[in-house]
Scaffold this motif. Structure first.
Motif, short mmCIF file in Angstrom:
data_model
loop_
_atom_site.label_atom_id
_atom_site.label_comp_id
_atom_site.label_asym_id
_atom_site.label_seq_id
_atom_site.Cartn_x
_atom_site.Cartn_y
_atom_site.Cartn_z
N GLU A 1 1.37 -1.26 -0.14
CA GLU A 1 0.20 -0.02 0.25
C GLU A 1 1.30 0.98 0.38
OE1 GLU A 1 -3.05 2.49 2.92
OE2 GLU A 1 -2.96 0.07 3.51
N VAL A 2 1.93 1.56 0.60
CA VAL A 2 2.74 2.42 0.54
C VAL A 2 3.54 2.17 -0.33
CG1 VAL A 2 4.77 3.15 1.88
CG2 VAL A 2 2.81 2.34 3.41
N LEU A 3 3.60 1.91 -0.93
CA LEU A 3 4.92 1.64 -2.24
C LEU A 3 3.50 1.69 -2.94
CD1 LEU A 3 6.57 -1.46 -1.82
CD2 LEU A 3 7.60 0.68 -1.82
N LEU A 4 2.37 1.35 -3.56
CA LEU A 4 1.85 2.61 -4.16
C LEU A 4 1.72 3.93 -4.33
CD1 LEU A 4 -0.37 -1.10 -4.69
CD2 LEU A 4 1.61 -0.36 -6.09
N ASN A 5 1.43 4.27 -3.27
CA ASN A 5 0.38 5.10 -2.90
C ASN A 5 1.63 6.99 -3.36
OD1 ASN A 5 -2.39 4.90 -1.93
ND2 ASN A 5 -1.58 4.48 -0.34
N VAL A 6 3.17 6.34 -3.38
CA VAL A 6 3.58 7.56 -3.81
C VAL A 6 3.68 7.45 -5.54
CG1 VAL A 6 4.99 7.26 -2.26
CG2 VAL A 6 5.45 5.24 -4.09
N TYR A 7 2.64 6.94 -6.46
CA TYR A 7 2.76 7.47 -7.47
C TYR A 7 0.70 7.40 -7.45
CZ TYR A 7 6.93 4.88 -8.50
OH TYR A 7 8.06 4.40 -7.96
N SER A 8 0.72 8.70 -8.77
CA SER A 8 -0.46 9.13 -9.44
C SER A 8 -1.38 8.29 -10.43
CB SER A 8 -0.48 10.57 -9.81
OG SER A 8 0.51 10.03 -11.26
N ARG A 9 -0.33 6.99 -10.29
CA ARG A 9 -0.58 6.37 -11.93
C ARG A 9 0.04 5.05 -11.75
NH1 ARG A 9 0.08 11.23 -15.16
NH2 ARG A 9 -1.61 12.32 -16.01
N LEU A 10 -1.21 4.02 -12.06
CA LEU A 10 -0.47 2.35 -12.06
C LEU A 10 -1.24 1.59 -12.56
CD1 LEU A 10 -1.20 1.56 -7.60
CD2 LEU A 10 0.75 2.03 -9.51
N LYS A 11 -0.19 1.21 -13.68
CA LYS A 11 -1.10 0.56 -14.55
C LYS A 11 -0.87 -1.15 -14.28
CE LYS A 11 -0.18 -0.96 -19.62
NZ LYS A 11 0.74 -0.88 -20.58
N VAL A 12 -1.55 -1.14 -13.80
CA VAL A 12 -2.33 -2.74 -13.25
C VAL A 12 -2.90 -3.83 -14.30
CG1 VAL A 12 -3.76 -3.63 -11.78
CG2 VAL A 12 -2.99 -1.94 -11.08
N ASN A 13 -1.69 -5.37 -14.71
CA ASN A 13 -2.72 -5.66 -15.17
C ASN A 13 -3.01 -7.19 -15.37
OD1 ASN A 13 0.67 -6.83 -15.05
ND2 ASN A 13 1.38 -5.07 -15.97
N ASP A 14 -3.03 -8.50 -15.59
CA ASP A 14 -2.57 -9.60 -15.47
C ASP A 14 -1.69 -10.24 -14.62
OD1 ASP A 14 -5.29 -9.87 -16.34
OD2 ASP A 14 -4.41 -10.82 -18.63
N LYS A 15 -0.85 -9.79 -14.63
CA LYS A 15 0.70 -10.01 -14.21
C LYS A 15 0.52 -9.38 -12.12
CE LYS A 15 3.90 -10.04 -17.66
NZ LYS A 15 5.32 -10.13 -17.94
N GLN B 1 -8.90 12.91 -4.51
CA GLN B 1 -7.58 12.83 -3.04
C GLN B 1 -6.62 12.28 -3.29
OE1 GLN B 1 -9.30 10.86 -0.01
NE2 GLN B 1 -9.30 12.01 1.69
N HIS B 2 -6.50 11.48 -3.26
CA HIS B 2 -5.07 10.56 -3.58
C HIS B 2 -4.39 12.15 -4.81
CE1 HIS B 2 -1.46 7.93 -4.39
NE2 HIS B 2 -1.87 8.21 -5.84
N CYS C 1 -0.59 13.20 -3.77
CA CYS C 1 0.92 13.36 -4.83
C CYS C 1 1.41 14.23 -4.96
CB CYS C 1 0.65 12.34 -6.09
SG CYS C 1 0.01 10.63 -5.62
N ARG C 2 0.36 15.39 -5.58
CA ARG C 2 1.41 16.87 -6.36
C ARG C 2 1.59 17.08 -4.61
NH1 ARG C 2 4.11 18.49 -10.07
NH2 ARG C 2 3.26 21.36 -9.64
N ILE C 3 0.81 17.17 -3.37
CA ILE C 3 2.27 18.33 -2.30
C ILE C 3 3.18 17.36 -1.57
CG2 ILE C 3 1.39 18.66 -0.13
CD1 ILE C 3 -1.88 18.61 -0.70
N ILE D 1 4.81 15.86 -4.22
CA ILE D 1 5.94 16.10 -5.07
C ILE D 1 6.75 17.68 -4.71
CG2 ILE D 1 6.17 17.22 -7.16
CD1 ILE D 1 4.69 14.81 -8.49
N VAL D 2 5.60 18.93 -4.53
CA VAL D 2 6.28 19.78 -3.69
C VAL D 2 7.06 20.43 -2.62
CG1 VAL D 2 4.62 22.66 -3.07
CG2 VAL D 2 4.04 21.18 -5.33
N LEU D 3 6.53 19.19 -2.14
CA LEU D 3 7.47 19.48 -0.57
C LEU D 3 8.51 17.94 -1.14
CD1 LEU D 3 4.84 19.11 1.92
CD2 LEU D 3 6.63 21.29 1.30
N ASP D 4 9.32 17.94 -1.65
CA ASP D 4 9.83 16.26 -1.76
C ASP D 4 11.33 16.38 -0.64
OD1 ASP D 4 10.73 14.04 -2.83
OD2 ASP D 4 12.12 15.26 -4.04
N GLY D 5 11.22 15.87 0.27
CA GLY D 5 12.96 15.98 0.60
C GLY D 5 13.10 17.16 2.23
#
Length: 444
Positions: free
Chosen positions: A358-372, A403-404, A408-410, A412-416
């Motif tokens: 969940e944490v790993l997925l939530n740092v991305y704004s888009r995910l290409k989910v497939n059968d794999k 909301q997600h 992600c945008r916030i 990116i702005v506050l990165d680091g």
């Protein structure tokens, strides 16, 4: 041919003979180094000279005790039997305990046999290691040699290893060398490796133990030993006595590296965190590299200690460190600016930790989910966490929520600066936690 023996070919026999000679040379070399290290210390030389001038008979070779009654009295702490059967001439006798580990030994006729490996001991070692203070006092009063080490370690080493503070004090009071070096190159402080040995370590330091003394093989200091074993109070005490916080051993490990590198069971995580906290507070360098170019952060992540918090190390161990809450480490790393891991498909080794995914997925704004992605989740994991995985697989037809996307945008702005900036925002606590990738049990 005797039982437990077998015949070797002539070539194998020559090879074994060479190996035996090499091992013997190494043993003698180790003993010589131990002797050398022992004699180089001024306190050891002074105490040795004083003991020789007072008890010249101590240099005589000790007798071997095979009396079962005497041995039983020593192993059970029967002071009455010891008092009646241990005249002064026998207080330094050597004892061969029965049993021990099995090992292959040559018999000189081309055969090797399994025999028990014997470790020599003395009445002083037996009583000191078991906490039999009355028997120990009796032996010391009758002139037992406190630094006798027929098995490679002194009675003081054994008292410290077995956490016997009163026996440690008695031995030191009767002139035991607080810096005696064992056959393996360890001082008594190196044997204080359990929380219960704190009082032993105190007595050693009070009687002149060298706080920065190094082991001959690993070049470890007592601080390395304490940090490696998660001994909070030992670490605090050693630092008060002037232990060098950033002194490396022969592998380039400082005490902080050693604490982070040690495999940690879940009940001990807080203890190791406290050790790291103390060491850092004392000025330990968090960027120190060991011989493999690893920092304490690399080592801590490999052990999945969420209190210590790089990404690849933690993800490699998620599958067998689920009880350590590895998602907390991943979350902390991402909130402190760590690189993101692109989930081409769900990491197989994370399937038992949905929160990590969940944490790993939530740092991305888009995910290409497939059968794999579906195929990569083991049936038992899917069954145990069906609600979460259904929400992930649903993203194949549904975009991420508004909301997600704002989150992600916030980020990116506050990165680091996320871990510092977000707590200062004038937002409700639940929104701050959401921005910092708090867990919901599903993705949207």
């Amino acid at each position: 041919m005797s039982r437990g023996s077998f015949v070797f070919s002539p070539t194998a026999l020559r090879s074994l003979a060479v190996d035996a000679e090499m091992l013997e040379r190494q043993r003698h070399s180790r003993q010589a180094r131990s002797c050398s290290g022992y004699m180089l210390k001024k306190e050891a030389r002074d105490r040795a000279a004083q003991r020789l001038s007072v008890t010249p008979a101590a240099a005589a070779p000790p007798a071997v005790c095979r009396d079962a009654v005497v041995q039983n009295a020593l192993y059970t702490g029967d002071v009455e039997v010891c008092s009646s059967s241990s005249p002064e001439a026998r207080v330094n006798m050597v004892i061969e305990p029965q049993g021990g580990d099995m090992r292959w030994t040559p018999d000189g006729e081309g055969l090797w046999s399994l025999t028990y490996e014997q470790e020599l001991t003395t009445p002083l070692h037996i009583t000191a290691s078991r906490g039999f203070t009355d028997c120990l006092c009796l032996l010391l009063q009758r002139g037992a040699n406190v630094d006798l080490a027929p098995g490679g370690i002194t009675a003081l080493h054994e008292a410290c290893e077995n956490c016997q503070p009163e026996c440690t004090r008695l031995l030191l009071l009767h002139g035991a060398n607080a810096n005696a070096v064992s056959e393996d190159g360890l001082m008594p402080l190196h044997f204080c490796s359990l929380p219960e040995s704190l009082e032993c370590a105190k007595y050693l330091l009070q009687y002149g133990a060298v706080i920065n003394g190094r082991s001959l093989e690993e070049d470890d200091t007592p601080l390395h030993t304490a940090a490696r074993n998660g001994l909070v109070e030992h670490v605090e005490m050693y630092l008060r006595y002037g232990a060098h916080v950033d002194r490396p051993n022969n592998q380039g490990l400082t005490a902080l590296n050693a604490a982070c590198a040690q495999p940690q069971e879940r009940p001990l995580l807080d203890r190791y965190f406290r050790v790291c906290q103390i060491l850092i507070g004392a000025g330990a360098d968090v960027r120190t590299l060991d011989q493999d170019k690893r920092t304490p952060l690399h080592l801590a992540c490999k052990n999945a200690n969420p209190r210590d918090v790089p990404m690849h190390n933690i993800l490699k161990v998620v599958w067998f460190k689920t009880s350590h809450q590895p998602e907390r480490v991943v979350r902390a790393l991402l909130n402190h600016g760590s690189i993101r891991l692109w989930p081409g498909n769900l990491p197989l080794h994370c399937s038992e930790s949905p929160r990590t995914i969940e944490v790993l997925l939530n740092v991305y704004s888009r995910l290409k989910v497939n059968d794999k992605w579906v195929e990569s989740v083991p049936p038992e994991s899917y069954k145990a966490h069906q609600y979460f995985y259904d929400s992930v697989f649903a993203l194949a037809q549904t975009p991420r929520s508004l909301q997600h996307l704002c989150r992600c945008r916030i980020r990116i702005v506050l990165d680091g600066r996320l871990h510092k900036a977000i707590p200062k925002l004038n937002l409700p606590t639940f929104l701050k936690n959401y921005l910092l990738l708090d867990y919901r049990g599903y993705v949207h």
